[in-house]
Write a protein that holds these residues in place. Sequence first.
Motif, mmCIF file in Angstrom:
data_model
loop_
_atom_site.group_PDB
_atom_site.id
_atom_site.type_symbol
_atom_site.label_atom_id
_atom_site.label_comp_id
_atom_site.label_asym_id
_atom_site.label_seq_id
_atom_site.Cartn_x
_atom_site.Cartn_y
_atom_site.Cartn_z
ATOM 1 N N ARG A 1 -6.136 7.831 -12.075
ATOM 2 C CA ARG A 1 -6.185 8.897 -11.061
ATOM 3 C C ARG A 1 -4.957 8.912 -10.166
ATOM 4 O O ARG A 1 -4.184 7.962 -10.136
ATOM 5 N N CYS B 1 2.115 3.456 -3.106
ATOM 6 C CA CYS B 1 1.312 4.554 -3.651
ATOM 7 C C CYS B 1 0.871 5.507 -2.548
ATOM 8 O O CYS B 1 0.442 6.618 -2.827
ATOM 9 N N HIS B 2 0.949 5.054 -1.305
ATOM 10 C CA HIS B 2 0.594 5.929 -0.175
ATOM 11 C C HIS B 2 1.810 5.983 0.735
ATOM 12 O O HIS B 2 1.858 5.360 1.791
ATOM 13 N N LYS C 1 -15.014 14.090 -5.413
ATOM 14 C CA LYS C 1 -15.093 14.366 -3.985
ATOM 15 C C LYS C 1 -14.157 15.531 -3.669
ATOM 16 O O LYS C 1 -13.026 15.555 -4.146
ATOM 17 N N ARG D 1 -17.047 6.382 -4.568
ATOM 18 C CA ARG D 1 -17.748 5.116 -4.806
ATOM 19 C C ARG D 1 -17.667 4.133 -3.643
ATOM 20 O O ARG D 1 -18.346 3.112 -3.650
ATOM 21 N N CYS E 1 0.848 -1.193 0.000
ATOM 22 C CA CYS E 1 0.000 0.000 0.000
ATOM 23 C C CYS E 1 0.885 1.245 0.000
ATOM 24 O O CYS E 1 0.584 2.256 -0.629
ATOM 25 N N PHE F 1 -12.520 7.466 -2.373
ATOM 26 C CA PHE F 1 -12.146 7.550 -3.787
ATOM 27 C C PHE F 1 -12.597 8.893 -4.351
ATOM 28 O O PHE F 1 -13.513 9.539 -3.843
ATOM 29 N N TRP F 2 -11.923 9.290 -5.411
ATOM 30 C CA TRP F 2 -12.221 10.582 -6.049
ATOM 31 C C TRP F 2 -13.679 10.650 -6.486
ATOM 32 O O TRP F 2 -14.305 11.701 -6.476
HETATM 33 C C1 HEC Z 1 -1.016 1.233 -7.414
HETATM 34 C C2 HEC Z 1 -1.096 2.281 -6.434
HETATM 35 C C3 HEC Z 1 -1.944 2.029 -5.217
HETATM 36 C C4 HEC Z 1 -1.817 1.008 -4.299
HETATM 37 C C5 HEC Z 1 -0.828 -0.134 -4.314
HETATM 38 C C6 HEC Z 1 -2.804 1.279 -3.277
HETATM 39 N N1 HEC Z 1 -3.487 2.419 -3.575
HETATM 40 FE FE1 HEC Z 1 -4.897 3.274 -2.437
HETATM 41 N N2 HEC Z 1 -5.337 4.547 -3.947
HETATM 42 C C7 HEC Z 1 -4.630 4.657 -5.130
HETATM 43 C C8 HEC Z 1 -5.349 5.539 -6.032
HETATM 44 C C9 HEC Z 1 -4.910 5.937 -7.438
HETATM 45 C C10 HEC Z 1 -6.513 5.936 -5.360
HETATM 46 C C11 HEC Z 1 -7.626 6.821 -5.924
HETATM 47 C C12 HEC Z 1 -8.467 5.918 -6.818
HETATM 48 C C13 HEC Z 1 -9.773 6.531 -7.225
HETATM 49 O O1 HEC Z 1 -10.207 7.480 -6.606
HETATM 50 O O2 HEC Z 1 -10.393 6.030 -8.172
HETATM 51 C C14 HEC Z 1 -6.465 5.313 -4.031
HETATM 52 C C15 HEC Z 1 -7.404 5.501 -3.036
HETATM 53 C C16 HEC Z 1 -7.285 5.006 -1.753
HETATM 54 C C17 HEC Z 1 -8.118 5.380 -0.631
HETATM 55 C C18 HEC Z 1 -9.257 6.388 -0.653
HETATM 56 C C19 HEC Z 1 -8.803 7.691 -0.064
HETATM 57 C C20 HEC Z 1 -9.799 8.802 -0.238
HETATM 58 O O3 HEC Z 1 -9.584 9.884 0.324
HETATM 59 O O4 HEC Z 1 -10.812 8.634 -0.928
HETATM 60 C C21 HEC Z 1 -7.690 4.672 0.463
HETATM 61 C C22 HEC Z 1 -8.254 4.739 1.868
HETATM 62 C C23 HEC Z 1 -6.608 3.816 0.005
HETATM 63 N N3 HEC Z 1 -6.373 4.075 -1.339
HETATM 64 C C24 HEC Z 1 -5.949 2.898 0.794
HETATM 65 C C25 HEC Z 1 -5.103 1.917 0.259
HETATM 66 C C26 HEC Z 1 -4.685 0.707 0.965
HETATM 67 C C27 HEC Z 1 -5.081 0.331 2.381
HETATM 68 C C28 HEC Z 1 -3.879 0.014 0.121
HETATM 69 C C29 HEC Z 1 -3.235 -1.342 0.344
HETATM 70 C C30 HEC Z 1 -4.149 -2.422 0.587
HETATM 71 C C31 HEC Z 1 -3.790 0.806 -1.104
HETATM 72 N N4 HEC Z 1 -4.551 1.934 -0.988
HETATM 73 C C32 HEC Z 1 -2.999 0.458 -2.200
HETATM 74 C C33 HEC Z 1 -3.453 4.032 -5.414
HETATM 75 C C34 HEC Z 1 -3.006 2.900 -4.753
#
Ligand code: HEC
Length: 405
Positions: free
Chosen positions: A138, A114-115, A304, A157, A111, A153-154
């Motif tokens: 995104r 990307c975060h 959002k 959803r 995770c 999500f943006w």
């Molecule tokens: C490949 C890159 C990537 C990985 C790996 C990833 N994310 Fe994300 N994450 C994103 C993206 C891009 C978005 C926005 C997607 C969208 O809005 O459609 C997102 C959105 C989110 C959000 C929503 C935040 C908001 O303010 O709406 C959360 C919470 C989140 N991720 C947690 C996680 C967690 C927990 C993991 C591991 C299980 C993870 N992400 C793995 C890229 C990633």
Amino acid sequence: MGKFSTDINRSVGEFRLSAVLLSVLLSASASQAQPQHTLADQCPPSFALDSNNQCRLRNLYQLYDSLQDRGLGGLKTALPEHRDGFSPQQIDLGRLLFFDPVLSGDKNLSCANCHNPALGFSDGMDRSVGARGHVSQRSAPTLWNSAFLKVFFWDARAHSLEEQAIGPLFSDVEMANTPEQLLADLNQVDAYPKLFKQAFPDSEDAVVISNIATALSAFQSSLISLNSPYDRYAHGDAKALNPNELEGLNVFRSFVARCSQCHTPPLFTNQQVAVIGTPEPAGLPRDIGAAETFDAERLRGGFKVPTLRNIARTAPYMHSGRFATLREAAEFYTKGRGHAVPEGEELLLHWHISDPNLTDTELDRLVDFMGALSDESFMPNVPTQVPSGLLNSKTSISLVTASGE
Ligand code: HEC
Ligand code: HEC
């Protein structure tokens, strides 16, 4: 945390592993794991442990109940409801999982890829890159203060952190794992079944998808950022903002600029969807955003409202990272309502998107003010070693320098 052979970690960082090599590595690193894997029994800062072993948020904003202020950018606006009540062990297990590439199909992506905590829990990219180099549509949002979010999500959803966490794990273009593979891999790491049992003592079989989702949610809800210079000012320290930041705050909440109508304190989001008409990256089709979520054409191009907390850390900006700097993002709002909407495209822009005619100085002050929303004082410890022993090739360096343990 136990110390593992760094040779294994290096080799993992450098190669994409075949499944066979992986299972050898997993068992090799697991066999070297020391049995001292224990989870924290104390809550992270900002939380107090109650008599049920649950962490409860403690924050000055909880003293405020200023409903009459809500929506107007008032300093003493109360916090919205939040998620808490996870145990220290669940939060700590979530922390380990969050940084562990064992969660992804090719064991190379956590995770935190990307975060990334060092980048405001975002990734510094306009659009995130997932499994097999897939470029997503995104950008990765910050995870600070996600305990307070009602929609995720943006395009709004998802409705809970749990629902959200499952998405990336099994999405072909993000972490590309399968539930069967994930559970098998976690069970293969010596430490995980024990750690899951510590975090979920009442579960018969603790290594299950729902517990993974709970632990990840527990960790994410512990990322609290409410101690910025702005917050100190809001709580009564008149000197916490310098004159430029203060001027910026006043522009921000003025009825000319209207920023605080949508980016409402104290979270700097009202958690609603708004169509503001941001441009897409050159050559890419319009992202219809929330129109798809709600099956509503009037929300075409709606997203959002994102929080502005730690916004200075999470460039580039907007759903597809179209703006490189905060200055560009602020300037967007004063270039004329709908100026970036291509001809022939009908978007129903939000009524707070107007023509504020902000001066260059006012834009500079807005940027100064947004910089005063930074607070990373409760940065969690980045594990120097995750239970699988796998290292994350992409982010290991920046993660380690982000904080260290
Ligand atoms: C490949 C890159 C990537 C990985 C790996 C990833 N994310 Fe994300 N994450 C994103 C993206 C891009 C978005 C926005 C997607 C969208 O809005 O459609 C997102 C959105 C989110 C959000 C929503 C935040 C908001 O303010 O709406 C959360 C919470 C989140 N991720 C947690 C996680 C967690 C927990 C993991 C591991 C299980 C993870 N992400 C793995 C890229 C990633
Ligand atoms: C009508 C509601 C609304 C108003 C008013 C508004 N914003 Fe926004 N803001 C949004 C939405 C929605 C997005 C996300 C849009 C997108 O990604 O296409 C956004 C995005 C941003 C971003 C990028 C955040 C990120 O994480 O990438 C910044 C910075 C920002 N706004 C600053 C401001 C400032 C400064 C003002 C006042 C001049 C302002 N906003 C006024 C709704 C609003």
